[in-house]
Design an enzyme around this catalytic site. Structure first.
Site, PDB file in Angstrom:
ATOM      1  N   THR A 147       0.851  -1.199   0.000  1.00 21.98           N
ATOM      2  CA  THR A 147       0.000   0.000   0.000  1.00 21.98           C
ATOM      3  C   THR A 147       0.883   1.243   0.000  1.00 21.98           C
ATOM      4  OG1 THR A 147      -1.758  -1.160   1.176  1.00 21.98           O
ATOM      5  CG2 THR A 147      -1.745   1.241   1.355  1.00 21.98           C
ATOM      6  N   GLY A 148       0.426   2.269  -0.717  1.00 23.68           N
ATOM      7  CA  GLY A 148       1.125   3.554  -0.650  1.00 23.68           C
ATOM      8  C   GLY A 148       1.491   4.100  -2.006  1.00 23.68           C
ATOM      9  N   SER A 149       2.139   5.274  -1.961  1.00 23.05           N
ATOM     10  CA  SER A 149       2.429   5.996  -3.197  1.00 23.05           C
ATOM     11  C   SER A 149       3.572   5.379  -3.988  1.00 23.05           C
ATOM     12  CB  SER A 149       2.746   7.458  -2.858  1.00 23.05           C
ATOM     13  OG  SER A 149       3.771   7.537  -1.895  1.00 23.05           O
ATOM     14  N   LYS A 200       6.347   0.563   9.409  1.00 30.54           N
ATOM     15  CA  LYS A 200       5.344   0.716   8.369  1.00 30.54           C
ATOM     16  C   LYS A 200       4.034   1.178   9.001  1.00 30.54           C
ATOM     17  CE  LYS A 200       4.835  -2.380   5.249  1.00 30.54           C
ATOM     18  NZ  LYS A 200       4.481  -1.286   4.332  1.00 30.54           N
ATOM     19  N   GLY A 245       0.353   4.647   5.922  1.00 31.45           N
ATOM     20  CA  GLY A 245      -0.939   4.674   5.221  1.00 31.45           C
ATOM     21  C   GLY A 245      -2.029   3.966   5.998  1.00 31.45           C
ATOM     22  N   GLU A 305      -0.790  -5.555   5.751  1.00 33.66           N
ATOM     23  CA  GLU A 305       0.554  -5.652   5.168  1.00 33.66           C
ATOM     24  C   GLU A 305       1.380  -6.710   5.903  1.00 33.66           C
ATOM     25  OE1 GLU A 305       1.150  -1.075   3.566  1.00 33.66           O
ATOM     26  OE2 GLU A 305       1.680  -1.530   5.629  1.00 33.66           O
ATOM     27  N   LYS A 361      14.183   7.127   3.301  1.00 29.58           N
ATOM     28  CA  LYS A 361      13.565   6.167   4.240  1.00 29.58           C
ATOM     29  C   LYS A 361      14.610   5.270   4.918  1.00 29.58           C
ATOM     30  CE  LYS A 361       9.197   7.085   2.877  1.00 29.58           C
ATOM     31  NZ  LYS A 361       8.359   6.122   2.222  1.00 29.58           N
TER      32      LYS A 361
HETATM   33  C1  5RP Z   1       1.135   1.900   4.474  1.00 25.86           C
HETATM   34  C2  5RP Z   1       2.608   1.732   4.486  1.00 25.86           C
HETATM   35  C3  5RP Z   1       3.374   2.293   3.340  1.00 25.86           C
HETATM   36  O1  5RP Z   1       4.080   1.261   2.741  1.00 25.86           O
HETATM   37  C4  5RP Z   1       4.314   3.348   3.837  1.00 25.86           C
HETATM   38  O2  5RP Z   1       3.558   4.325   4.530  1.00 25.86           O
HETATM   39  C5  5RP Z   1       5.088   3.991   2.706  1.00 25.86           C
HETATM   40  O3  5RP Z   1       4.221   4.714   1.892  1.00 25.86           O
HETATM   41  P1  5RP Z   1       4.712   5.566   0.650  1.00 25.86           P
HETATM   42  O4  5RP Z   1       5.213   4.590  -0.362  1.00 25.86           O
HETATM   43  O5  5RP Z   1       3.474   6.311   0.208  1.00 25.86           O
HETATM   44  O6  5RP Z   1       5.790   6.512   1.117  1.00 25.86           O
HETATM   45  O7  5RP Z   1       3.193   1.156   5.362  1.00 25.86           O
HETATM   46  O8  5RP Z   1       0.557   1.390   5.645  1.00 25.86           O
END
Ligand code: 5RP
Length: 226
Positions: free
Chosen positions: A26-28, A95, A98, A104, A122
């Site tokens: 999940t996520g961008s 994590k 999101g 996950e 990160k």
């Molecule tokens: C969602 C997550 C995402 O993987 C994490 O927040 C990274 O998100 P992004 O790729 O948008 O930076 O753990 O629960």
């Protein structure tokens, strides 16, 4: 930032081989993985079935035309591609930025391989130094969880959306927990959080990532293996 995510997300999608069951994080950053998988399905006839880790990812994957399966329909997952909010040198992660941390973690736990896709920002020396730890809690038990987390040295804050507590896909809530100075012993903290009645899951992912793909601004990605 977006270019780095795009490089990482797409590079990880290129590691998928035909016939695999693929956990879809999940996520961008994972958005770009979905986009690239859809391209490969259309261009090369790549045959995969995806297991989404959130309603958001399920919606996006359907929009891209990626065939999906539920956890009840698969015995195991060949490879999962997911983002992270922080990852350290031992591939321990935070994590849940999101809010999808429970699903996950379940999907990662039955995956033969987990590929983590991130931008360089990160990658940290100590978890908890750039991002507060998300902890999913049952609403009824939230106050109890907050007290127990304070006793562990954390400073919990209820995550909000539109002026009300954020609600996860599992109808739970999220505490974003700041640990001053960072998290010294992530495995011990994960165990301690798991012992609190009312905690659904913590965003500490220990021993769950095998490959790290770090994207850069020029469309390339570095791959590190644990
Ligand atoms: C969602 C997550 C995402 O993987 C994490 O927040 C990274 O998100 P992004 O790729 O948008 O930076 O753990 O629960």
């Amino acid at each position: 930032m977006t270019a780095q995510k795009k490089s990482a997300g797409r590079a990880a999608a290129d590691l998928v081989t035909t016939g695999q069951t693929v956990g879809l994080g999940t996520g961008s950053t994972v958005f770009f993985t979905l986009e690239r998988l859809a391209e490969r399905i259309a261009e090369e006839g790549l045959s995969v079935r995806g297991v989404p880790t959130s309603i958001d990812t399920e919606t996006k994957a359907k929009g891209f035309g990626i065939p999906l399966a539920t956890l009840g329909e698969v015995d195991s997952i060949d490879v999962t591609i997911d983002g992270a909010d922080e990852i350290d040198g031992a591939f321990q992660m935070i994590k849940g930025g999101g809010g999808a941390l429970l699903r996950e973690k379940v999907v990662a736990s039955i995956s033969s391989q987990v590929i983590t896709v991130v931008g360089p920002d990160k990658v940290v020396a100590t978890l908890g130094t750039t991002f507060d730890l998300p902890v999913e809690v049952v609403p009824f038990a939230r106050a109890v969880c907050e007290r127990r987390i304070r006793a562990l040295g954390g400073e919990p804050r209820v995550r909000e959306k539109d002026g009300a507590p954020f609600v996860t896909d599992n109808s739970a809530q999220i505490l974003d927990v700041h640990f001053p100075g960072g998290i010294a012993d992530a495995p011990a903290l994960e165990r301690a959080l798991d012992e609190i009645p009312g905690v659904v899951e913590s965003g500490l992912f220990i021993g769950l990532s095998h490959v790290l793909v770090i994207g850069n601004d020029s469309g390339e990605a570095e791959t590190r293996r644990k």
